[in-house]
Design a protein around this motif. Structure first.
Motif, PDB file in Angstrom:
ATOM      1  N   ASP A  17      -2.765 -10.054   1.609  1.00 53.53           N
ATOM      2  CA  ASP A  17      -2.508 -10.761   0.369  1.00 53.53           C
ATOM      3  C   ASP A  17      -1.476  -9.971  -0.407  1.00 53.53           C
ATOM      4  OD1 ASP A  17      -3.850  -8.733  -1.341  1.00 53.53           O
ATOM      5  OD2 ASP A  17      -5.493  -9.302  -0.025  1.00 53.53           O
ATOM      6  N   TYR A  18      -1.309 -10.377  -1.627  1.00 45.28           N
ATOM      7  CA  TYR A  18      -0.326  -9.739  -2.484  1.00 45.28           C
ATOM      8  C   TYR A  18      -0.603  -8.250  -2.634  1.00 45.28           C
ATOM      9  CZ  TYR A  18       1.426  -8.250  -7.000  1.00 45.28           C
ATOM     10  OH  TYR A  18       1.995  -7.551  -8.011  1.00 45.28           O
ATOM     11  N   HIS A  19      -1.900  -7.893  -2.704  1.00 43.10           N
ATOM     12  CA  HIS A  19      -2.242  -6.505  -2.965  1.00 43.10           C
ATOM     13  C   HIS A  19      -2.104  -5.613  -1.743  1.00 43.10           C
ATOM     14  CE1 HIS A  19      -3.886  -6.697  -7.094  1.00 43.10           C
ATOM     15  NE2 HIS A  19      -3.938  -7.963  -6.808  1.00 43.10           N
ATOM     16  N   GLU A  21      -0.631  -3.315   0.581  1.00 42.17           N
ATOM     17  CA  GLU A  21       0.544  -2.469   0.446  1.00 42.17           C
ATOM     18  C   GLU A  21       1.123  -2.201   1.826  1.00 42.17           C
ATOM     19  OE1 GLU A  21       1.650  -0.680  -2.412  1.00 42.17           O
ATOM     20  OE2 GLU A  21       0.379  -1.940  -3.667  1.00 42.17           O
ATOM     21  N   PHE A 114      -5.614  10.013 -10.387  1.00 41.75           N
ATOM     22  CA  PHE A 114      -5.512   8.551 -10.417  1.00 41.75           C
ATOM     23  C   PHE A 114      -5.555   7.930  -9.024  1.00 41.75           C
ATOM     24  CE2 PHE A 114      -3.446   8.829 -14.776  1.00 41.75           C
ATOM     25  CZ  PHE A 114      -4.528   8.260 -15.415  1.00 41.75           C
ATOM     26  N   ARG A 115      -5.869   8.738  -8.025  1.00 44.26           N
ATOM     27  CA  ARG A 115      -6.036   8.269  -6.647  1.00 44.26           C
ATOM     28  C   ARG A 115      -4.793   7.528  -6.143  1.00 44.26           C
ATOM     29  NH1 ARG A 115     -11.575   7.018  -8.664  1.00 44.26           N
ATOM     30  NH2 ARG A 115     -10.861   4.962  -9.258  1.00 44.26           N
ATOM     31  N   ILE A 312       9.922   3.196 -10.542  1.00 40.56           N
ATOM     32  CA  ILE A 312       9.154   2.492 -11.573  1.00 40.56           C
ATOM     33  C   ILE A 312       8.713   3.486 -12.648  1.00 40.56           C
ATOM     34  CG2 ILE A 312       7.036   1.219 -12.017  1.00 40.56           C
ATOM     35  CD1 ILE A 312       7.399  -0.095  -9.276  1.00 40.56           C
TER      36      ILE A 312
END
Lengths: 489, 415
Positions: A17-19, A21, A114-115, A312
């Motif tokens: 899906d979109y998530h 990676e 933050f893993r 980013i």
């Protein structure tokens, strides 16, 4: 129960899906490939190109040594400092280099908490860069004191004269903040290196190599108990290093902000300096990694996804810094204090307007291109932007330092600050120091955290071989039985 | 099938009609659970109305603090949701609906903000026009210089602008998330992320200026560039406390069993702890720099808050908003011991209100004091705010149940 390929494709499709990676390590590399890819560069014969680069860096280093010797012989009069501008290149370069030194610990500590697993590809080199950048930074306060033989007076060492440093001075806080940061970063870096040095030891072919790596790897065998202690130590160091990432540049900002110089005394300085430091640090990591991954052929470990994520962060922190510039400007007007208002108008439209607009363009405008996905994934483009960001962040410190000082409260003493060749060449020389150290790092130390990268690969999942072969790079013709299968049957 | 807009009267509370949820994620409390906070709210506002009739200045200040408290929660929720989408966070999917539901508070808060506009003359010294008149004996040249920004028309225009912007972002994030529950459209996460990218930039700027306008300009001579960050730090801290507390309440009532686990609470606790420290860092930066430079136009703010009894409030803020929570929350065990985490969540929410009270009230009272109307306005507004929240929560699934990462989130563990 062997899983048919149709089944596994179905699983893949449903999770695609979109998530989902892109894999962190690309090119279907095995654990062994990673070890080979990274350690080979420390084991092979030194390439000629490395010698070329190293010679160039050494010329820079010699330049630095020469300029510092010249300075010591003649005194700080050889710099371009004048009466209102008592702080020039030295403080600008100090803040510039300390800022660069923020990315490494942010990547290794904060992104760890933050893993963010993508940090594993770049953390080793970024931490090395941090340590070297802080070393470059420390050159400047040291040579700036004028009487360099008395530099140890900055430390609170008990003495017969009962002389103590001024504890209320932010310059002293700098000594503590930067030295603590340097020490913790170094320890953190070394702890992370231990398993990889052990890998090098196990592969060593010469006696000297075996002895050196053997001592440095501190008896690491990769035992379960070692890993448990190691991971606990790493977590604790990350927790300790996280506040340091914020505190160092906050304390550096205090150098300016505790004063009552218009343009320096503003309460947003601590978080704004931290954002700027992360901004410039990440730009430097991008600059270095774009080159290193290509030269050393590790594009499958430091992938375009890694670079995109860094871009980013550059976009985010650049925008934060830009917003801080605007807030400063607004509050200067809003304050109703004529000196503040003048200081900011003078920045934007005074004799140093060229520096101000260079800063604005490089730091606020250029990173905005990274809103476009195609541009933040374009290697040449990001390389150019990362250079601009570093130029812009150098100018930020120049603008803050010089524009506020050159027109002080007494118009009769106003002056225009121009650096001398010594100023400029000393700064150029620190790049020589930096690249000398960085090239040595690339030559002798695994530039990627081998063990950590392996830890985020799919093979590291204990259940990976339940459905992906028998662990020998073979297609899965061996049936793997899991405890659940027993309970079901 | 799909989501449908609610009628214009309900729109203020929830822009969408109720959607069905699968059994595990259904709101199983009484459908009229929202009436209880509403009753508290009405009672509080009734007492406040008495305050308005008897002591209007006190009422307006108390009301402003209560309103800013609710606003900070909603804005904290907005920041949290934006960041979760931007970072594609997986752990937080199971608790995301709580801050998401809070997002649609902005229209209600805009309505509840109307009394603030009526009270501008009491609240904001700069609304007194004689300050800007050189012929007047109370002419203030400093404030006259700020008239271009601090004037009622522009102030109201700015507030309207902020609320419109926040409502637009909230509408997109909230309705898309509910639409995902119903339709499960695959493109929603990408759309949410797109909204979040520009939304975060716009929210950061508007929240910073809103903090300058609503709170900093209470003391119109004073200025601090970090003030927006200070307000953000408190807001983000509050939303973590709020989310953890609401999740625990829902679980006590038998909902979300096995969905929200100790692991999620530990992560919420980490964020709570982190922002307790971040708030202290920002508060210290602001205080220390002003103390050190010792310029009268800046120290004024702290001067008021360090005399006539306000010094106890300042000390309490240091001890109760930072030192004690720091010591209590630092351990892993504390974040996993749910009764303690619940207690600390309520504590930090109270401290957020106390912080806002500390910012606003010394402008009105030279001598430190609490008023009955402080509590009445706070409970009144928070009650109405909570009622609307519960109302929305009861109409939709308690988690974004078709989020592709829901399963990952449920299975999440801190290693």
């Amino acid at each position: 129960m062997p899983v048919s390929s149709a089944d596994s494709e179905k699983t893949l499709a449903s999770t695609a899906d979109y998530h989902a990676e892109a894999p962190l390590v690309q090119g279907n590399l095995s654990f062994h490939d990673i070890t080979e890819l990274v350690t080979a560069h420390t084991e092979k014969k030194t390439p000629l190109a490395w010698w070329g680069a190293f010679s160039l860096a050494n010329i820079g280093l010699l330049l630095l040594v020469g300029m510092v010797a010249y300075l010591f012989w003649n005194g700080t009069g050889v710099w371009g400092l004048n009466n209102p501008v008592g702080w020039g290149y030295a403080i600008v370069n100090f803040v510039f280099w300390v800022g660069i030194g923020h990315a490494g610990t942010l990547i290794s500590a904060i992104l760890f908490l933050f893993r963010q697993q993508w940090r594993t590809g770049i953390n080793r080199a970024a931490e090395a860069m941090t340590i070297f950048a802080v070393m470059c930074a420390l050159v400047f306060p040291t040579i700036h004191v004028g009487r360099v033989w008395a530099i140890y007076w900055t430390l609170p060492i008990p003495n017969q004269m009962e002389m103590w440093p001024q504890f209320k001075s932010p310059l002293l806080w700098d000594v503590f903040a930067v030295s603590v940061y340097f020490t913790v970063s170094l320890v953190f870096w070394y702890v992370g290196l231990i398993p990889d040095i052990a890998t090098m030891r196990d592969r060593a072919t010469t006696k000297v190599r075996r002895m050196v790596t053997g001592v440095l790897s501190m008896g690491w065998t990769g035992a379960n108990r070692h890993w448990r202690n190691y991971e606990k130590a790493y977590l604790l160091l990350a927790a300790l290093a996280t506040p340091l990432v914020l505190s160092v540049h906050s304390v550096v900002s205090f150098d300016f902000a505790v004063s009552i110089v218009p343009g320096w005394h503003t309460t947003i300085f601590p978080p704004y300096f931290v954002a700027g430091a992360i901004f410039s640090g990440f730009a430097m990591v991008v600059t270095l990694m774009v080159i290193a991954r290509k030269v050393y052929g590790i594009q499958n470990i430091i992938t375009i996804e890694h670079l995109e994520k860094m871009n980013i962060i550059i976009l985010l922190t650049g925008t934060m810094v830009g917003f801080a510039y605007i807030t400063e400007f607004f509050i200067a007007w809003y304050s109703g204090v004529q000196y503040e208002q003048y200081a900011f108008l003078n920045r934007a439209f005074g004799p140093y307007a060229w520096a101000y607009w260079t800063m604005m363009t490089c730091n606020l405008v250029f990173p905005q291109f990274f809103w476009i996905k195609r541009l933040r994934r374009s290697v040449p483009f990001m390389f150019a932007i990362s250079i601009f960001v570093n130029i812009g962040m150098w100018f930020e410190r120049f603008v803050i330092t010089v524009t506020s000082l050159h027109r002080d409260y007494l118009p009769s003493s106003w002056d225009y600050y121009t650096p001398t060749f010594v100023d400029v060449l000393t700064f150029v020389g620190t790049f020589g120091l930096f690249f000398t150290l960085f090239l040595l790092f690339l030559r002798f130390i695994p530039m990627v955290a081998i063990a950590e990268v392996k830890g985020v690969m799919p093979q590291a999942d204990p259940h990976f071989y339940d459905h992906a072969g028998d662990g020998h790079d073979q297609a899965h013709d061996v049936s793997v039985t899991t405890p659940q299968d027993h309970t079901q049957s | 099938m799909g989501i449908r807009k609610s009628n214009p009267f309900i729109w203020l509370l929830d822009p969408l009609r109720p959607t069905s949820a699968s059994a595990s994620y259904r709101f199983e409390w009484s459908q009229s659970a929202w009436l209880l906070p509403l009753a508290v709210g009405i009672a509080g506002l009734t007492v406040s109305a008495v305050g308005w009739a008897t002591d209007a200045s006190q009422f307006y200040f108390s009301y402003l603090v209560g309103w800013a408290f609710c606003l900070s929660l909603a804005l904290g929720g907005l920041f949290f949701v934006l960041i979760q989408h931007l970072t594609k966070a997986r752990w937080s999917v199971v608790i995301r609906r709580i801050p998401e539901t809070l997002l649609w508070s902005f229209p209600l808060l805009a309505v509840l903000g109307i009394p603030v506009l009526f009270g501008m003359h009491d609240l904001y010294h700069w609304t007194h026009l004689e300050l800007f008149d050189p012929a007047s004996p109370s002419y203030d040249p400093v404030l006259a210089g700020k008239q271009g920004y601090l004037n009622s028309t522009f102030f109201i225009a700015r507030l309207v602008f902020y609320f419109v912007v926040w409502t637009i972002i909230a509408y997109k994030l909230y309705t898309e998330s509910i639409r995902q529950d119903v339709e499960g459209a695959a493109d929603i996460p990408a759309r949410q992320r797109f909204t979040s990218a520009w939304g975060l930039a716009v929210t950061a700027v508007t929240v910073s200026f809103a903090a300058f306008d609503i709170l900093m300009s209470l003391d119109p001579h004073w200025f601090s560039t970090i003030f927006g960050v200070y307000f953000f730090a408190g807001s983000f801290m509050s939303i973590m406390a709020f989310t953890a507390f609401i999740a625990m309440i829902l679980q006590r009532k038998g909902m979300l069993g096995g969905v929200v686990t100790t692991e999620h609470y530990q992560d919420l606790g980490k964020f709570l702890f982190g922002f307790v420290v971040f708030w202290a860092y920002i508060a210290f930066s602001q205080y220390m720099l002003i103390w050190y430079a010792n310029l009268p136009e800046e120290t004024l703010f702290f001067r008021h808050r360090l005399e006539h009894g306000w010094e106890y409030h300042s000390a309490a803020l240091l001890i109760m908003h930072f030192i004690l929570p720091f010591v209590i929350l630092i351990g892993r065990w504390a974040k996993r011991m749910l009764p303690l985490l619940a207690f600390m969540s309520v504590w930090m929410l109270v401290m957020q209100w106390f912080d806002l009270h500390w910012i606003a009230m010394p402008v009105l009272h030279e001598h430190a004091q609490f008023s009955l109307y402080d509590l009445a306005a706070w409970f009144g507004l928070a009650g109405v705010f909570m009622a609307a929240f519960m109302f929305r929560l009861s109409r939709h699934a308690l988690v974004p149940e078709k989020d592709p990462n829901l399963a990952t989130s449920i299975a999440f563990t801190n290693t």
